[in-house]
Design a protein around this motif. Structure first.
Motif, PDB file in Angstrom:
ATOM      1  N   GLU A  26       0.843  -1.196   0.000  1.00  0.00           N
ATOM      2  CA  GLU A  26       0.000   0.000   0.000  1.00  0.00           C
ATOM      3  C   GLU A  26       0.877   1.246   0.000  1.00  0.00           C
ATOM      4  O   GLU A  26       1.369   1.683   1.047  1.00  0.00           O
ATOM      5  N   PHE A  27       1.109   1.794  -1.202  1.00  0.00           N
ATOM      6  CA  PHE A  27       1.915   3.009  -1.345  1.00  0.00           C
ATOM      7  C   PHE A  27       1.577   3.637  -2.685  1.00  0.00           C
ATOM      8  O   PHE A  27       0.827   3.067  -3.480  1.00  0.00           O
ATOM      9  N   ASP A  28       2.137   4.821  -2.938  1.00  0.00           N
ATOM     10  CA  ASP A  28       1.748   5.589  -4.132  1.00  0.00           C
ATOM     11  C   ASP A  28       2.781   5.571  -5.252  1.00  0.00           C
ATOM     12  O   ASP A  28       2.425   5.539  -6.422  1.00  0.00           O
ATOM     13  N   TYR A  29       4.052   5.628  -4.914  1.00  0.00           N
ATOM     14  CA  TYR A  29       5.097   5.638  -5.940  1.00  0.00           C
ATOM     15  C   TYR A  29       6.416   5.236  -5.294  1.00  0.00           C
ATOM     16  O   TYR A  29       6.484   4.995  -4.079  1.00  0.00           O
ATOM     17  N   TYR A  70       4.483   7.300   0.087  1.00  0.00           N
ATOM     18  CA  TYR A  70       3.158   7.899  -0.013  1.00  0.00           C
ATOM     19  C   TYR A  70       3.327   9.281  -0.655  1.00  0.00           C
ATOM     20  O   TYR A  70       4.437   9.801  -0.766  1.00  0.00           O
ATOM     21  N   HIS A  71       2.201   9.896  -1.020  1.00  0.00           N
ATOM     22  CA  HIS A  71       2.298  11.265  -1.527  1.00  0.00           C
ATOM     23  C   HIS A  71       2.839  12.193  -0.444  1.00  0.00           C
ATOM     24  O   HIS A  71       3.397  13.236  -0.741  1.00  0.00           O
ATOM     25  N   TRP A  74       6.108   7.992   4.232  1.00  0.00           N
ATOM     26  CA  TRP A  74       6.486   6.718   3.627  1.00  0.00           C
ATOM     27  C   TRP A  74       6.307   5.584   4.628  1.00  0.00           C
ATOM     28  O   TRP A  74       6.421   5.785   5.841  1.00  0.00           O
ATOM     29  N   SER A 185       6.874   5.760 -10.948  1.00  0.00           N
ATOM     30  CA  SER A 185       5.614   5.068 -10.696  1.00  0.00           C
ATOM     31  C   SER A 185       5.886   3.601 -10.375  1.00  0.00           C
ATOM     32  O   SER A 185       7.026   3.129 -10.468  1.00  0.00           O
ATOM     33  N   LYS A 186       4.846   2.880 -10.043  1.00  0.00           N
ATOM     34  CA  LYS A 186       5.011   1.456  -9.763  1.00  0.00           C
ATOM     35  C   LYS A 186       5.475   0.688 -10.990  1.00  0.00           C
ATOM     36  O   LYS A 186       6.063  -0.383 -10.875  1.00  0.00           O
ATOM     37  N   GLY A 194       6.545  13.902  -4.303  1.00  0.00           N
ATOM     38  CA  GLY A 194       5.747  14.554  -3.286  1.00  0.00           C
ATOM     39  C   GLY A 194       6.496  15.729  -2.684  1.00  0.00           C
ATOM     40  O   GLY A 194       7.720  15.843  -2.798  1.00  0.00           O
TER      41      GLY A 194
END
Length: 212
Positions: A26-29, A70-71, A74, A185-186, A194
């Motif tokens: 569960e994370f954004d980038y 995270y945005h 982390w 990105s992933k 961020g």
């Protein structure tokens, strides 16, 4: 629940919010962190007698890590059912990470948050490292120089036209250029960083050592 944990972390740690023990994946980038080996050796590696700093090595920009982000803030040391990497796996990462010890530490702190198995995380980290052209000019230095840290960022952007200014940042420590950090990105496409990541070093005379 995740939001509440983030708020608590933010209040305790300020803008550098870390969330330990989050659910893996569960994370954004990602943040790809590249460390200039000679500078790291001057700052702390020599004192630790790290094999990365052996004069027989030829390290330039080494992979410090591929960090789920995270945005804002982390995750770290995430809950995962994936087994830890074998010694062979971590040894095989030493060619781009400097030491097997670093690759082990990076798995425990950051790789565990990726949602990937250890082999897949290391493979992705290697792919991310290979996806960025590391400017050859820095390998040509024969003596220590002082330079604006912004020149490092400009060199990376010139060598990687896909990067924009808000996708890369330079950090400094103890007067030295420390790292180049690139946001991906992933799927490893460059993305804007961020606000808590995109904080460039503003030194005008940062130290930069040649490869030993």
């Amino acid at each position: 629940m995740r939001f509440l944990r983030f708020v608590v972390s933010f209040l305790l740690l300020g803008s550098s919010a870390i969330a330990d023990g989050e659910k893996s994946g569960e994370f954004d980038y990602y943040v790809l962190a590249l460390s200039w080996s000679a500078n790291w050796c001057a700052i702390e590696g020599d004192a630790k007698q790290s094999p990365q700093c052996d004069a027989r090595e030829d390290h330039g920009w080494v992979l410090h890590g591929l960090w789920p982000q995270y945005h804002q803030g982390w995750p770290a040391h995430c809950r995962t059912t994936e087994p830890n990497p074998s010694r062979r796996m971590t040894n095989e990462m030493a060619d781009i990470m400097g030491t097997s010890g670093l690759s082990w530490y990076q798995w425990k702190k950051h790789g565990s948050c990726s949602g990937l198995s250890a082999p897949d995380y290391f493979a992705l980290a290697r792919k991310a490292y290979a996806s960025i052209n590391r400017p050859a000019v820095f390998r040509k230095l024969t003596k220590q120089v002082r330079l604006p840290a912004s020149l490092i960022e400009e060199a990376f952007m010139k060598a990687n036209p896909q990067l924009e200014q808000d996708m890369v940042t330079i950090t400094c420590r103890d007067g030295y250029v420390q790292e180049t950090r690139i946001c991906l990105s992933k799927s490893l496409e460059p993305v804007p960083c961020g606000r808590d990541v995109i904080r460039d070093c503003t030194l005008k005379n940062a130290l930069f050592d040649p490869i030993r």
